[in-house]
Design a protein around this motif. Structure first.
Motif, PDB file in Angstrom:
ATOM      1  N   GLU A   1      13.839  52.642  13.292  1.00 14.45           N
ATOM      2  CA  GLU A   1      13.098  53.451  12.316  1.00 14.45           C
ATOM      3  C   GLU A   1      14.017  53.919  11.182  1.00 14.45           C
ATOM      4  O   GLU A   1      13.615  53.966  10.022  1.00 14.45           O
ATOM      5  CB  GLU A   1      12.432  54.641  13.021  1.00 14.45           C
ATOM      6  CG  GLU A   1      11.245  54.188  13.866  1.00 14.45           C
ATOM      7  CD  GLU A   1      10.762  55.236  14.856  1.00 14.45           C
ATOM      8  OE1 GLU A   1       9.640  55.090  15.348  1.00 14.45           O
ATOM      9  OE2 GLU A   1      11.517  56.194  15.137  1.00 14.45           O
ATOM     10  N   LEU A   2      15.257  54.232  11.553  1.00 12.11           N
ATOM     11  CA  LEU A   2      16.228  54.588  10.511  1.00 12.11           C
ATOM     12  C   LEU A   2      16.434  53.409   9.562  1.00 12.11           C
ATOM     13  O   LEU A   2      16.501  53.572   8.349  1.00 12.11           O
ATOM     14  CB  LEU A   2      17.569  54.967  11.133  1.00 12.11           C
ATOM     15  CG  LEU A   2      17.662  56.350  11.751  1.00 12.11           C
ATOM     16  CD1 LEU A   2      19.055  56.541  12.337  1.00 12.11           C
ATOM     17  CD2 LEU A   2      17.394  57.418  10.709  1.00 12.11           C
ATOM     18  N   ASP A   3      16.507  52.205  10.155  1.00 15.12           N
ATOM     19  CA  ASP A   3      16.664  51.005   9.326  1.00 15.12           C
ATOM     20  C   ASP A   3      15.499  50.878   8.347  1.00 15.12           C
ATOM     21  O   ASP A   3      15.686  50.543   7.184  1.00 15.12           O
ATOM     22  CB  ASP A   3      16.731  49.752  10.203  1.00 15.12           C
ATOM     23  CG  ASP A   3      18.085  49.623  10.882  1.00 15.12           C
ATOM     24  OD1 ASP A   3      19.021  50.303  10.428  1.00 15.12           O
ATOM     25  OD2 ASP A   3      18.198  48.856  11.845  1.00 15.12           O
ATOM     26  N   THR A   4      14.287  51.119   8.850  1.00 17.61           N
ATOM     27  CA  THR A   4      13.110  51.037   7.977  1.00 17.61           C
ATOM     28  C   THR A   4      13.263  52.010   6.819  1.00 17.61           C
ATOM     29  O   THR A   4      13.034  51.660   5.661  1.00 17.61           O
ATOM     30  CB  THR A   4      11.835  51.381   8.781  1.00 17.61           C
ATOM     31  OG1 THR A   4      11.782  50.518   9.908  1.00 17.61           O
ATOM     32  CG2 THR A   4      10.590  51.212   7.943  1.00 17.61           C
ATOM     33  N   LEU A   5      13.672  53.249   7.134  1.00 17.20           N
ATOM     34  CA  LEU A   5      13.844  54.249   6.073  1.00 17.20           C
ATOM     35  C   LEU A   5      14.917  53.807   5.080  1.00 17.20           C
ATOM     36  O   LEU A   5      14.725  53.911   3.875  1.00 17.20           O
ATOM     37  CB  LEU A   5      14.211  55.614   6.682  1.00 17.20           C
ATOM     38  CG  LEU A   5      13.064  56.333   7.406  1.00 17.20           C
ATOM     39  CD1 LEU A   5      13.579  57.572   8.129  1.00 17.20           C
ATOM     40  CD2 LEU A   5      11.959  56.715   6.418  1.00 17.20           C
ATOM     41  N   ARG A   6      16.023  53.290   5.604  1.00 16.36           N
ATOM     42  CA  ARG A   6      17.113  52.844   4.707  1.00 16.36           C
ATOM     43  C   ARG A   6      16.639  51.744   3.772  1.00 16.36           C
ATOM     44  O   ARG A   6      17.081  51.632   2.642  1.00 16.36           O
ATOM     45  CB  ARG A   6      18.297  52.315   5.532  1.00 16.36           C
ATOM     46  CG  ARG A   6      19.113  53.411   6.172  1.00 16.36           C
ATOM     47  CD  ARG A   6      20.508  52.908   6.551  1.00 16.36           C
ATOM     48  NE  ARG A   6      21.247  53.943   7.244  1.00 16.36           N
ATOM     49  CZ  ARG A   6      21.342  54.046   8.563  1.00 16.36           C
ATOM     50  NH1 ARG A   6      20.745  53.162   9.343  1.00 16.36           N
ATOM     51  NH2 ARG A   6      22.034  55.030   9.117  1.00 16.36           N
TER      52      ARG A   6
END
Lengths: 293, 609
Positions: free
Chosen positions: B553-558
């Motif tokens: 999910e962090l990757d998606t945000l990044r």
């Protein structure tokens, strides 16, 4: 795209890669035809600018016209010109012309040692001050971490095994037995502190390619490469005591290209006029492992 | 000693061709080259006699392979350790023969040599048959993308005459079957005796059952590999030049054209940033002005609009097929590092001019490249090949294996060393998200205020601070305290909780237990990212809270957020699974809220530098 254009573009790509990846980059300029072609390519790569210093290792035994030509071109092209030397060996006359060293020892002292200590910044560097036109002691003593060198793989055996980006360890040594892999145009640009990378943009060029670029770009070269009426010219330039000319009638770049194309020299090594190669048991490998160009 | 060079004697303009010669150790590669040089009259004068004399004096039988031993190291060991280049010419063109080592220890040198080649000769000893490195080298040629291969079945002089044809056919059939599995189809199988010089430059009655080409003919039949001008434009930004000190005000985007053609007037997009501009002029130095450059040229251009772009972005033309972007890739990799490629270590991927930190997250299948046997393991050992999934620290632009090269092939750096290579075969991202983001960035209405200008005015860089952790930690309270703390320091800060979105922006998709239903949660996170992106574009320091954000999910945000300024903080107890955050803070332990605020302030100061 012609063969020459292909070579030029690949070399420009490598020069640009070096400029981007190394903070303390320099280019070795021996004043010879190969490194002068490299200089011409750098001007193409950076649109008329040469955004790094050119370092010349001055043995003070170079054929005199070479240094004159160096300084003239440096002024005309606004080059950031730096030279280094082995002041101690020169002072003590530990040289071959002085009779106190063999050719190989002399090469090691005046070139390899001088190069190592100039690159590391341990010995003084002298930088051309364009205002006064004289050399002044360089205040930058940082070691160079990227060193661009104009060697070609067809020159002699050990150079045929070089990488485009070739690591040198803390002592400047080249570990020919354990070189990094290099493929798909990706080069070794990460290195341990204290080590440096040699960058070789001309690895794929031949003597003929070099002359064809000189003709195409009208690159000024030292007049010693041409016959001035005595039926002799230099094919490879070095120190006066250890470099001899070849028999040739070629007076112009065109005539040199014609001469090379006839195959006149096809069975004679380009560096056959360079005595140190012979003393190194052939191949320059011993000198090069220690950091020689 | 001089190397085997005669290229100076060549007359004419035909382009030279690089050929790599590979195969198992002692299968006769050097002898084949020695023969090629000798039989085409390409040896320096006196060399042949010199080596012959040397052999006589040392009471050693003469071998053609000795002609090649250019380096002392290799003479001592009797094997080729590094690629050496030899030059020779046929009536058709010049060749550079790259002699690649056959010993497994030197696979990285074989790869170095092979990657410089347009075509390959692969040597197999008829007597010994197909060995480990016969297969491994075949596999590597296939991975490196070398499509023209001739297989030489050597040492037929050692096989009794009546068995030769059968032996040749058996090896060709068996090896052909192997190559078929890795999608490599050789142009021919040539029965030879390098020792006797049969079928190298000349045919021989001794093998009259064979009607195919000699080695020299096979070489002349190879075709030159041309730059990919017919594909859509791909050009990596290698650097941006501005030599103002030398009174040159041009801002030049420099890079080598990998494929296609770039012309003045083209509307281009830089990925993954999504920035766009129009090509104003193609730059040059001391040459006829150009209006276009095609594949293979180390080029440079000026833009009509001065946008800020960096090395590592990929240029394509708007309207042509676009590259993909994302931060999860599937790839076929080969590994050369002494230490295995593992999931516990950080690596760096270099593709084109881009480089980015990465982590191996899955080994789908590992293979022994010599046997094609599947190995069940979660790492990739030296000299193995594998299909892997990597997560990248930030999104990259790339293409999938097939037509493109420079945007598909990457190397993996372990510490200071290139330790492996790979080819991107698929994206593991939600590709719809990628497409949307590319479209969003292309359509983005750009303010006339530059990012740097806004930063100067606000006295801060926009930054997203993400606070996450287990459900029961007090993230909201911490976020409020942080917001207040930053405002008091004179910063423009805003706290945005996911709760602010759920009943408004997300009202159309909100169900009772939305945040616990995978697909709905993904969409909530995506929208949070898009709202955050707007507020960051406005120059804010944004504090966001959400429970138990995963690495994905962090990757998606990044990926959604265009700035790289993101600080992720994990609040609460940690365990081994939690490792994707920049800062950890356990407020159930000894730390106080104040400690955390000071640590964040310190981080903030670092990003402002």
């Amino acid at each position: 795209m012609t063969h020459l254009e292909h070579l030029e573009n690949k070399s420009i790509h490598i020069l640009r890669e070096a400029y981007n990846r190394f903070d303390n980059l320099c280019m070795l300029w021996s004043i010879g035809k190969d490194s002068t072609v490299m200089l011409s390519l750098a001007r193409k790569a950076f649109y008329g600018h040469v955004p790094f210093p050119l370092v010349h290792i001055d043995t003070h035994h170079k054929i005199p016209q070479m240094v004159e030509y160096r300084d003239n071109l440096a002024k005309e092209w606004h080059l950031d010109m730096v030279y280094g030397e082995n002041a101690f060996a020169l002072e003590e006359k530990q040289t071959f012309p002085d009779g106190n060293a063999t050719r190989l020892e002399c090469c090691k002292l005046l070139k390899t040692e001088a190069l190592r200590n100039t690159l590391s910044g341990e010995w003084p560097r002298y930088r051309l001050d364009h205002k006064s036109g004289t050399y002044k002691r360089d205040t930058n003593t940082q070691p160079y971490t990227g060193v661009i060198v104009g060697i070609r793989s067809d020159e002699e055996g050990s150079r045929s095994k070089e990488r485009y980006f070739s690591p040198r360890d803390k002592n400047n040594d080249w570990d020919v037995g354990d070189q990094p892999p290099e493929f798909w145009g990706q080069y070794k640009t990460d290195f341990e502190p204290g080590t440096h990378i040699r960058i070789h943009p001309l690895l794929d060029w031949t003597e003929l390619d070099v002359w064809e670029h000189i003709r195409k770009e009208n690159v000024p070269v030292v007049p010693l490469y041409f016959n001035h009426g005595d039926g002799k010219r230099y094919r490879s330039l070095g120190c006066a005591p250890c470099t001899s000319p070849v028999d040739s009638d070629a007076r112009t770049v065109d005539e040199i290209i014609e001469e090379l194309k006839t195959g006149k020299f096809s069975n004679i090594a380009e560096r056959s006029g360079r005595e140190q190669d012979k003393e190194d048991g052939g191949g320059l490998e011993e000198l090069r492992k220690d950091g020689y160009m | 000693m001089d190397t085997c060079k005669t290229q100076n004697g060549f007359v004419g303009e035909a382009k030279e061709m690089n050929i790599v010669i590979v195969g198992h150790v002692d299968h006769g590669k050097s002898t084949v080259i020695g023969r090629l040089l000798a039989d085409t009259g390409s040896l320096p004068e006196g060399k042949f006699d010199m080596v012959r004399e040397l052999c006589r004096r040392n009471a050693k039988p003469f071998e053609y392979a000795f002609l090649l031993d250019a380096l002392k190291d290799e003479r001592a060991q009797g094997i080729t350790i590094d690629t050496a280049r030899c030059f020779f010419k046929s009536a058709k063109r010049k060749y550079i023969i790259i002699d690649a080592p056959g010993h497994i220890e030197f696979l990285k040198n074989m790869i170095t040599g092979a990657s410089r080649a347009d075509a390959a000769l692969l040597v197999i000893d008829a007597n010994e048959g197909i060995k480990e490195n016969s297969r491994r080298h075949g596999y590597m040629l296939s991975m490196l993308g070398i499509k023209q291969v001739a297989v030489l079945i050597n040492k037929l002089d050692l096989i009794p005459e009546r068995e030769r044809e059968e032996k040749y056919k058996n090896i060709a059939a068996e090896y052909g079957k192997f190559l078929e599995q890795i999608n490599l189809k050789p142009v021919c199988y040539i029965p030879i005796s390098a020792f006797e010089g049969i079928n190298i430059a000349e045919t021989s009655e001794k093998l009259d059952w064979y009607n195919g080409p000699t080695v020299l003919e096979a070489l002349d039949n190879f075709v030159e590999v041309l730059p990919a001008e017919d594909l859509p434009l791909r050009m990596w930004v290698q650097d941006v030049y501005k030599f103002t000190q030398q009174n040159d005000d041009r801002r030049i985007i420099a890079g080598t054209v990998s494929s296609g053609k770039l012309s003045a007037g083209d509307e281009v997009v830089f990925l993954p940033s999504g920035k766009k501009t129009t090509v104003k002029s193609i730059e040059g130095f001391r040459e006829e002005p150009k209006t276009a450059v095609s594949a293979g040229y180390a080029a440079g251009f000026c833009m009509t609009e001065q946008i800020y772009v960096k090395r590592g972005e990929l240029i394509s033309i708007i309207g042509e097929e676009s590259p993909l972007t994302g931060n999860k890739i599937k790839a076929s990799v080969f590994w050369l590092g002494k230490e295995a490629l593992s999931q516990d270590k950080k690596y760096k991927i270099k593709i084109g001019s881009a480089q980015v930190g990465c982590r191996l997250v899955e080994v789908e299948a590992a293979l022994n490249a010599a046997t094609l046997q599947n190995i069940q393991q979660s790492f990739v050992a030296r000299h193995e090949v594998a299909r892997c999934v990597f997560h990248l620290d930030r999104p990259l632009a790339f293409d999938l294996a097939g037509r493109f090269e420079d945007t598909v092939r990457f190397v993996i750096v372990d510490g200071y060393e290139i330790a492996g290579g790979g080819i991107i075969t698929d994206t593991a991202d939600d590709s719809r998200l990628n497409e949307n983001l590319v479209r969003r960035d292309i359509k983005w209405i750009k303010s006339s205020i530059e990012v740097e200008e806004r930063e100067k005015y606000y006295g801060q860089k926009s930054l997203m601070i993400i606070l996450t952790g287990p459900k029961d930690t007090d993230k909201k309270n911490t976020a409020r305290a942080l917001e207040k703390f930053l405002i008091q320091k004179g910063k423009i800060a805003y706290y945005l909780g996911i709760g602010n979105l759920l009943y408004g922006v997300d009202a159309d998709i909100k169900s009772v237990d939305s945040m616990n239903i995978v697909q709905e949660r993904q969409e909530h996170i995506r929208r949070l990212g898009e709202v955050a992106n707007l507020m960051l574009d406005a120059g804010n320091i944004l504090i966001v809270t959400a429970s138990e954000l995963s690495g994905d999910e962090l990757d998606t945000l990044r990926q959604i957020i265009t700035t790289d300024n993101i600080l992720t903080v994990w609040l609460g107890p940690t365990d081994n699974r939690i490792r994707d955050f920049e800062m950890y803070f356990d407020d159930t332990g000894e730390g106080t809220q104040e400690d955390l605020l000071l640590r964040i302030e310190e981080k903030l100061a670092q990003t402002e530098d």
